[in-house]
Design a protein around this motif. Structure first.
Motif, PDB file in Angstrom:
ATOM      1  N   LYS A  55       0.845  -1.199   0.000  1.00  0.00           N
ATOM      2  CA  LYS A  55       0.000   0.000   0.000  1.00  0.00           C
ATOM      3  C   LYS A  55       0.877   1.243   0.000  1.00  0.00           C
ATOM      4  N   PHE A  56       0.572   2.192  -0.895  1.00  0.00           N
ATOM      5  CA  PHE A  56       1.347   3.431  -0.988  1.00  0.00           C
ATOM      6  C   PHE A  56       0.461   4.617  -0.634  1.00  0.00           C
ATOM      7  N   GLY A  57       0.993   5.481   0.238  1.00  0.00           N
ATOM      8  CA  GLY A  57       0.254   6.646   0.684  1.00  0.00           C
ATOM      9  C   GLY A  57       0.379   7.820  -0.268  1.00  0.00           C
ATOM     10  N   GLY A  58      -0.367   8.873   0.033  1.00  0.00           N
ATOM     11  CA  GLY A  58      -0.436  10.034  -0.844  1.00  0.00           C
ATOM     12  C   GLY A  58       0.885  10.733  -1.061  1.00  0.00           C
ATOM     13  N   LYS A  59       1.709  10.869  -0.006  1.00  0.00           N
ATOM     14  CA  LYS A  59       3.001  11.540  -0.163  1.00  0.00           C
ATOM     15  C   LYS A  59       3.945  10.709  -1.024  1.00  0.00           C
ATOM     16  N   SER A  60       3.844   9.389  -0.906  1.00  0.00           N
ATOM     17  CA  SER A  60       4.676   8.510  -1.743  1.00  0.00           C
ATOM     18  C   SER A  60       4.316   8.654  -3.214  1.00  0.00           C
ATOM     19  N   LEU A  61       3.043   8.895  -3.485  1.00  0.00           N
ATOM     20  CA  LEU A  61       2.548   8.921  -4.873  1.00  0.00           C
ATOM     21  C   LEU A  61       2.563  10.319  -5.476  1.00  0.00           C
ATOM     22  N   ALA A  62       3.076  11.301  -4.749  1.00  0.00           N
ATOM     23  CA  ALA A  62       3.111  12.668  -5.274  1.00  0.00           C
ATOM     24  C   ALA A  62       4.057  12.739  -6.470  1.00  0.00           C
ATOM     25  N   ASN A  63       3.804  13.682  -7.352  1.00  0.00           N
ATOM     26  CA  ASN A  63       4.651  13.848  -8.533  1.00  0.00           C
ATOM     27  C   ASN A  63       6.108  14.049  -8.129  1.00  0.00           C
ATOM     28  N   GLY A  64       7.004  13.516  -8.953  1.00  0.00           N
ATOM     29  CA  GLY A  64       8.425  13.694  -8.677  1.00  0.00           C
ATOM     30  C   GLY A  64       9.053  12.433  -8.128  1.00  0.00           C
ATOM     31  N   GLU A  65       9.941  12.613  -7.126  1.00  0.00           N
ATOM     32  CA  GLU A  65      10.718  11.498  -6.588  1.00  0.00           C
ATOM     33  C   GLU A  65       9.831  10.386  -6.039  1.00  0.00           C
ATOM     34  N   GLY A  66       8.776  10.756  -5.328  1.00  0.00           N
ATOM     35  CA  GLY A  66       7.919   9.755  -4.705  1.00  0.00           C
ATOM     36  C   GLY A  66       7.344   8.780  -5.713  1.00  0.00           C
ATOM     37  N   LEU A  67       6.742   9.320  -6.750  1.00  0.00           N
ATOM     38  CA  LEU A  67       6.117   8.473  -7.771  1.00  0.00           C
ATOM     39  C   LEU A  67       7.153   7.581  -8.453  1.00  0.00           C
ATOM     40  N   GLN A  68       8.341   8.141  -8.699  1.00  0.00           N
ATOM     41  CA  GLN A  68       9.401   7.337  -9.308  1.00  0.00           C
ATOM     42  C   GLN A  68       9.798   6.173  -8.407  1.00  0.00           C
ATOM     43  N   LYS A  69       9.899   6.432  -7.109  1.00  0.00           N
ATOM     44  CA  LYS A  69      10.273   5.387  -6.155  1.00  0.00           C
ATOM     45  C   LYS A  69       9.205   4.296  -6.092  1.00  0.00           C
ATOM     46  N   VAL A  70       7.922   4.702  -6.157  1.00  0.00           N
ATOM     47  CA  VAL A  70       6.828   3.729  -6.137  1.00  0.00           C
ATOM     48  C   VAL A  70       6.946   2.785  -7.341  1.00  0.00           C
ATOM     49  N   ILE A  71       7.144   3.372  -8.524  1.00  0.00           N
ATOM     50  CA  ILE A  71       7.266   2.569  -9.741  1.00  0.00           C
ATOM     51  C   ILE A  71       8.471   1.625  -9.631  1.00  0.00           C
ATOM     52  N   GLN A  72       9.595   2.134  -9.117  1.00  0.00           N
ATOM     53  CA  GLN A  72      10.796   1.304  -8.968  1.00  0.00           C
ATOM     54  C   GLN A  72      10.552   0.138  -8.010  1.00  0.00           C
ATOM     55  N   THR A  73       9.850   0.415  -6.900  1.00  0.00           N
ATOM     56  CA  THR A  73       9.586  -0.629  -5.900  1.00  0.00           C
ATOM     57  C   THR A  73       8.718  -1.734  -6.490  1.00  0.00           C
ATOM     58  N   ILE A  74       7.655  -1.324  -7.182  1.00  0.00           N
ATOM     59  CA  ILE A  74       6.765  -2.315  -7.801  1.00  0.00           C
ATOM     60  C   ILE A  74       7.524  -3.106  -8.872  1.00  0.00           C
ATOM     61  N   ALA A  75       8.319  -2.389  -9.669  1.00  0.00           N
ATOM     62  CA  ALA A  75       9.067  -3.049 -10.758  1.00  0.00           C
ATOM     63  C   ALA A  75      10.042  -4.087 -10.198  1.00  0.00           C
TER      64      ALA A  75
ATOM     65  N   TYR B  21       3.761   1.377   2.701  1.00  0.00           N
ATOM     66  CA  TYR B  21       4.824   2.321   2.327  1.00  0.00           C
ATOM     67  C   TYR B  21       4.371   3.757   2.624  1.00  0.00           C
ATOM     68  N   THR B  22       5.200   4.451   3.405  1.00  0.00           N
ATOM     69  CA  THR B  22       4.891   5.813   3.823  1.00  0.00           C
ATOM     70  C   THR B  22       6.084   6.712   3.498  1.00  0.00           C
ATOM     71  N   HIS B  23       6.134   7.886   4.120  1.00  0.00           N
ATOM     72  CA  HIS B  23       7.262   8.808   3.906  1.00  0.00           C
ATOM     73  C   HIS B  23       8.231   8.796   5.081  1.00  0.00           C
ATOM     74  N   VAL B  24       8.062   7.847   6.020  1.00  0.00           N
ATOM     75  CA  VAL B  24       8.971   7.727   7.167  1.00  0.00           C
ATOM     76  C   VAL B  24       9.473   6.292   7.247  1.00  0.00           C
ATOM     77  N   ASP B  25      10.544   6.092   8.043  1.00  0.00           N
ATOM     78  CA  ASP B  25      11.210   4.791   8.084  1.00  0.00           C
ATOM     79  C   ASP B  25      10.472   3.735   8.899  1.00  0.00           C
ATOM     80  N   GLY B  26       9.383   4.097   9.511  1.00  0.00           N
ATOM     81  CA  GLY B  26       8.637   3.138  10.325  1.00  0.00           C
ATOM     82  C   GLY B  26       7.881   3.887  11.403  1.00  0.00           C
ATOM     83  N   ILE B  27       7.585   3.173  12.482  1.00  0.00           N
ATOM     84  CA  ILE B  27       6.934   3.794  13.635  1.00  0.00           C
ATOM     85  C   ILE B  27       8.027   4.237  14.600  1.00  0.00           C
TER      86      ILE B  27
END
Length: 804
Positions: A5-25, A214-220
């Motif tokens: 699961k990817f949150g809104g900040k992860s899916l924002a345009n730019g680095e986040g979206l690129q990282k999401v695509i890389q992780t899924i790939a 998947y969020t924008h922080v390293d965990g809890i």
């Protein structure tokens, strides 16, 4: 299969979206079976709500809508959202015509956030040779008709999910989070944390191996890292602990997200989209070691207070209160109840507070007339800090730390399990309170935040000593000394993380004009705890700031003697303020530089020891002068010039020779014995002849030889084996309000304690009833910037250790 699961900040345009695509790939090409749940990208949900409200108010929303569409299409080769944008446009136009919208319409509008997100990710993945399929969760998750916070119909939803995934195994399914639909296919949303809930439901239905969030922080973390810089990542949690965190406001979790995972014992891992190498926080059914896990914060809450003496002992009051809450669909997160005087405090979401107040006022209307209820009020200026895993046995530590930092909780609440404690704190103080509690519980080192006023000879030396010793002190003592402010009479240099070794040049280049109130405001703005203000000035006006500093959570340390030697009224007023605010004031260097004199006198006096007399050589400058003049065959002016050349005197030596400095030191000791003497009452023998007391320092230095005859006569008039000493003496009946204070030049036997003094050392003789004629003697270096700075440093460590 793993559910990602990817949150809104992860899916924002730019680095986040690129990282999401890389992780899924990466997982796709490693042949890992996965399904992906997505939230709305960036701030899409908030932007859709704004569009709705503008349409409702008949405000032109078209410019905002165009900006929304532009963001959603960024990076795409074609407009794949024509149909969605067209439907959204019609919905908004309809709201604009009607001037209102229902929860049902709102769900239809904000659902587009997730729909656009899932379609976007699916499109980009396919463009990158990854077989992906847009999956509309409205076809899978069926719910009741509670728009805005719909509840899934479990059996139907499970069957839909199993059937769908059985037929679609050859692609990565990109599933819309947060949304579902009724049995009549009307769009619904799942409420707070809805996308996580969607993912946990899929994990449950599909018996997933792991749910990776998947969020924008390293965990809890032990606290929100955005609020507490020293927050630490938690490696493992149990579901029970995670559920407690969720119940007490942890934003990354929600109880309803955890429940489907617990049912199937499916691990939940919190990961950082932007830091894929980090293992995150793993949450499983396995119990971890007991102890405090984290601090959670609830904001946007209000405290409702119901007070009434007449309700004492009456039954059914609580039932009436909670009936009002139930009728208005208001959840109470915390309740605190008094017994001696009937009072009940309820914490509710702020958006429900007005409704709760109106309902309670209506319910208890008759009780107001009979005066059984005195008041029902709402306090919106609060936040709740919950210490997860805290029991009452050690609660005194964080509570004491709060009080020491002048933060008083409004209410306290302990759960039935006794393992979680919540504190209701003023909204203005909650960030600092959070840092104070976190530092007390999780801090490897106790952080002490220091503001230094005056960076001359003593102040500059002190700063160097702190910078040189800080790492070693942190390692040995667990005390982290952080100098966040350095100020002179005109400018201040701030750095909440601590000043560096080039502070002097930085202060010169970037220092800003200031008042002491600015230092106080800076400490508050950056939520700095365990504050110490150090006065290394010689200013008679700076001491006026001591009271406001103490009132604003600063402990005080001073090498400046003025505050202890001005009027007795100010002396007492300052101590009352210190007592009222539970602050300390240390000034060991005021007398004897780095010698442990004041502490010794305080301890003797507090223990009930009757001190009968104090006598000594208080000035290192005058000690050097008369120690050498008494035994050397030199003129007085020659020895005085040596002292001047060595830097032992003030620029104008008359400030040493007039005896006022010795008088001030003597007065400080007298006041430690609770004597009420004023400076004007001290009998001071001025060593400067009257003709030399006026005029400039330059003129005085030219006329030093005029002193020779006077002091040679005094020296010659002594008895055999006697030497000259300039002393301060406190005597008389010290049980009375005032003692006899004298500063004078005397002759003493060369073999006595006073007579055997060498160099620029100071010596103090403390006579008591218990010790009789044998005084307690304290002797050592009584002057010098390094010695004085080291004494101030000692006061810092003394204060710091009290905060452990």
């Amino acid at each position: 299969m793993k559910i990602l699961k990817f949150g809104g900040k992860s899916l924002a345009n730019g680095e986040g979206l690129q990282k999401v695509i890389q992780t899924i790939a990466q997982k796709y090409f490693n042949n890992e079976p996965i399904a992906v749940v997505v939230s709305a990208r960036g701030n899409a949900t908030d932007e859709l709500v704004i569009l709705l409200k503008k349409a409702q108010a008949n405000i032109n929303f078209q410019a905002d809508f165009e900006q929304f569409k532009k963001y959603q299409l960024e990076g795409l080769k074609e407009n794949i959202f024509e149909e969605e944008f067209s439907v959204l446009q019609k919905l908004l136009e309809g709201v604009s015509l009607l001037g209102d919208y229902s929860d049902k319409i709102k769900d239809q509008v904000i659902a587009f956030g997730e729909i656009l997100s899932a379609k976007y990710v699916s499109y980009v993945l396919n463009e990158n040779s990854i077989k992906a399929q847009f999956t509309d969760s409205r076809q899978l998750i069926k719910t009741d008709i509670n728009f805005g916070n719909a509840q899934p119909i479990d059996a139907v939803s499970k069957r839909n999910v199993l059937d769908y995934f059985e037929k679609n195994t050859d692609k990565v399914n990109i599933v819309t989070g947060f949304i579902g639909s009724t049995l009549h296919n009307e769009t619904t949303t799942l409420g707070r944390n809805g996308s996580n809930y969607t993912a946990s439901l899929l994990a449950n239905y599909l018996n997933a191996e792991e749910f990776q969030n998947y969020t924008h922080v390293d965990g809890i973390f032990t606290a929100n890292p955005d609020l507490v810089a020293d927050a630490k990542k938690i490696e493992r949690l149990s579901f029970n602990e995670a559920n407690e965190l969720a119940n007490f406001g942890a934003q990354i979790l929600h109880a309803k997200t955890i429940i489907p995972l617990v049912e199937k014992n499916i691990p939940l891992r919190i990961l950082n989209t932007f830091n894929p190498e980090n293992d995150g926080t793993l949450i499983t059914s396995e119990q971890t070691n007991e102890g405090i896990k984290s601090l959670s914060v609830l904001t946007n809450v209000s405290l409702i207070n119901l007070e009434g003496r007449g309700l004492l002992g009456k039954t059914g009051v609580d039932a009436r209160i909670f009936r009002v809450m139930a009728e208005n669909d208001i959840s109470v997160s915390i309740i605190s109840q008094g017994s001696s005087e009937r009072g009940i405090g309820l914490v509710v979401n702020s958006d429900k507070a007005s409704k709760a107040l109106v309902g309670l006022e209506k319910e208890f209307e008759n009780d107001f007339y009979t005066k059984d209820v005195n008041k029902i009020s709402v306090n919106d200026n609060i936040a709740v800090i919950s210490i997860i895993g805290q029991d009452l046995t050690n609660f005194h530590k964080p509570y004491t730390a709060l009080i020491r930092n002048k933060i008083t909780p409004i209410l306290l609440n302990n759960t039935v399990t006794g393992r979680n404690i919540s504190l209701i704190i003023s909204q203005d103080e909650f960030k600092r309170a959070l840092n104070v509690i976190h530092g007390e519980i999780f801090g490897v080192a106790k952080k002490i935040n220091i503001a230094i006023f005056g960076h001359g000879t003593v102040g500059g030396t002190l700063i160097s000593q702190i910078l040189e010793s800080a790492k070693n002190i942190e390692k040995r003592k667990g005390i982290k000394l952080n100098v966040f402010a350095i100020a002179n009479s005109k400018k201040v240099l701030f750095n909440k993380f601590g000043i560096s070794e080039n502070w002097k040049a930085t202060l010169e280049d970037k220092g800003q004009d200031y008042k002491v109130e600015d230092v106080i405001a800076y400490a508050k703005e950056h939520h700095l705890e365990n504050l110490i203000a150090i006065d290394n000035t010689a200013s008679s006006t700076f001491i006026e700031n001591y009271i406001s500093l103490a009132e604003n959570s600063f402990d005080l340390i001073s090498s400046n003697k003025v505050a202890n030697t001005v009027s007795y009224d100010f002396y007492k007023k300052l101590r009352k303020v210190l007592k009222d605010n539970q602050k300390e004031y240390l000034y060991e260097t005021n007398v004897g530089a780095g010698l442990p004199l004041i502490d010794t006198i305080k301890l003797l006096h507090l223990s009930g020891e009757n001190i009968t007399k104090i006598k000594g050589v208080f000035s290192g400058t005058l000690s050097y002068l008369f120690n050498n003049f008494s035994v050397e065959n030199k003129k007085f002016s020659e020895v005085l010039q040596e002292a001047i050349d060595k830097g032992f005197t003030e620029p104008d030596p008359r400030e040493d020779l007039n005896g006022n400095d010795v008088g001030r030191k003597l007065l400080i000791l007298a006041r430690e014995l609770d004597l009420q003497n004023e400076f004007e009452e001290i009998q001071i023998q001025n060593l400067i002849p009257e003709p030399l007391r006026e005029g400039s320092a330059t003129d005085f230095l030219k006329r030093l030889s005029e002193l020779d005859g006077i002091y040679q006569n005094i020296k010659d008039a002594q008895g055999p084996n006697e030497v000259l000493r300039y002393i301060g003496e406190l005597s008389g009946d010290l049980h009375q309000d005032k003692g006899k204070l004298e500063v004078k030049l005397i002759s003493v036997p060369a073999n006595s304690a006073l007579g055997s003094l060498k160099g620029s050392d100071s010596i103090f003789e403390i006579y008591t009833e218990s010790y009789g004629e044998q005084p307690i003697v304290i002797q050592g270096a009584g002057a010098g910037a390094s010695v004085t700075a080291r004494g101030v440093f000692g006061d810092i460590l003394r204060l710091s250790e009290k905060k452990l």
